[in-house]
Motif scaffolding. Structure first.
Motif, PDB file in Angstrom:
ATOM      1  N   ASP A 127      11.042 -57.848  48.890  1.00  0.00           N
ATOM      2  CA  ASP A 127      10.911 -57.143  49.386  1.00  0.00           C
ATOM      3  C   ASP A 127       9.682 -55.672  49.000  1.00  0.00           C
ATOM      4  N   GLN A 128      10.251 -55.314  47.765  1.00  0.00           N
ATOM      5  CA  GLN A 128       9.416 -54.351  46.643  1.00  0.00           C
ATOM      6  C   GLN A 128       7.864 -54.955  46.206  1.00  0.00           C
ATOM      7  N   LEU A 129       7.578 -57.051  46.219  1.00  0.00           N
ATOM      8  CA  LEU A 129       6.864 -57.009  46.044  1.00  0.00           C
ATOM      9  C   LEU A 129       5.664 -56.791  47.314  1.00  0.00           C
ATOM     10  N   GLN A 130       6.231 -57.054  48.189  1.00  0.00           N
ATOM     11  CA  GLN A 130       5.435 -57.218  49.647  1.00  0.00           C
ATOM     12  C   GLN A 130       4.762 -55.810  49.817  1.00  0.00           C
TER      13      GLN A 130
ATOM     14  N   GLU B  62       1.204 -54.268  50.005  1.00  0.00           N
ATOM     15  CA  GLU B  62       0.728 -53.506  51.365  1.00  0.00           C
ATOM     16  C   GLU B  62       0.481 -52.181  51.081  1.00  0.00           C
ATOM     17  N   LEU B  63       0.578 -52.142  50.559  1.00  0.00           N
ATOM     18  CA  LEU B  63       0.336 -50.485  49.919  1.00  0.00           C
ATOM     19  C   LEU B  63      -1.249 -51.064  48.923  1.00  0.00           C
ATOM     20  N   GLU B  64      -1.296 -51.890  47.912  1.00  0.00           N
ATOM     21  CA  GLU B  64      -3.005 -52.113  47.889  1.00  0.00           C
ATOM     22  C   GLU B  64      -3.384 -52.618  48.996  1.00  0.00           C
ATOM     23  N   GLU B  65      -3.433 -53.160  49.765  1.00  0.00           N
ATOM     24  CA  GLU B  65      -4.091 -53.486  50.981  1.00  0.00           C
ATOM     25  C   GLU B  65      -4.425 -52.123  51.956  1.00  0.00           C
ATOM     26  N   GLU B  66      -3.668 -51.039  52.267  1.00  0.00           N
ATOM     27  CA  GLU B  66      -4.215 -50.171  52.494  1.00  0.00           C
ATOM     28  C   GLU B  66      -4.929 -49.494  51.041  1.00  0.00           C
ATOM     29  N   LEU B  67      -4.949 -49.502  49.944  1.00  0.00           N
ATOM     30  CA  LEU B  67      -6.293 -48.803  49.668  1.00  0.00           C
ATOM     31  C   LEU B  67      -6.986 -49.205  49.504  1.00  0.00           C
TER      32      LEU B  67
END
Length: 137
Positions: free
Chosen positions: A94-97, A101-106
């Motif tokens: 879950d943490q890796l996912q 997602e945060l990397e994609e938003e970035l």
């Protein structure tokens, strides 16, 4: 406001300070007692301050109770801060996912920033051209 981890560190530091203060309170204000009939309490010298400032039992016990409550309150604050830390209820997957997602938003935000910079540069070029054309007249 600081992040949860900093708050937790500060709370632990404060708890340690409270432990030390509690120890010194007890050490300074306890009642002088002997453990066996052979023990003696050395009299304090007139030119030195007393090592122990004995308090009446009810005052000493009230102080101990207040200090104990303070320690318990601080410990509960620490438990709350620990429970509010991210990741305790999430698995590693879950943490890796979440990180992905945060990397994609970035990445999306970075593309938007680059487009805004490009648009700014284009507007500056147009403004410069307009100013140059105004100077000619």
């Amino acid at each position: 406001m600081s992040d949860r981890l900093s708050q937790l560190q500060e709370a632990v530091d404060q708890l340690m300070e409270q432990f030390i203060a509690t120890y010194f309170y007890i050490d300074r204000h306890h009642d002088l007692k002997t453990f066996s009939p052979k023990d003696t309490i050395a009299p304090s010298k007139a030119d030195q301050p007393p090592e122990v400032d004995t308090l009446p039992p009810d005052v000493f016990q009230a102080g101990q109770l207040e200090l104990a409550r303070d320690l318990i309150t601080r410990e509960q604050q620490i438990e709350y801060l620990i429970s509010s830390l991210p990741g305790l209820d999430n698995s590693e997957q879950d943490q890796l996912q979440s990180i992905k997602e945060l990397e994609e938003e970035l990445n999306v935000a970075e593309k938007q920033r680059q487009e805004a910079v490009k648009e700014k540069d284009e507007v500056l070029v147009k403004l410069d051209q307009t100013l140059r054309s105004i100077r000619r007249y």
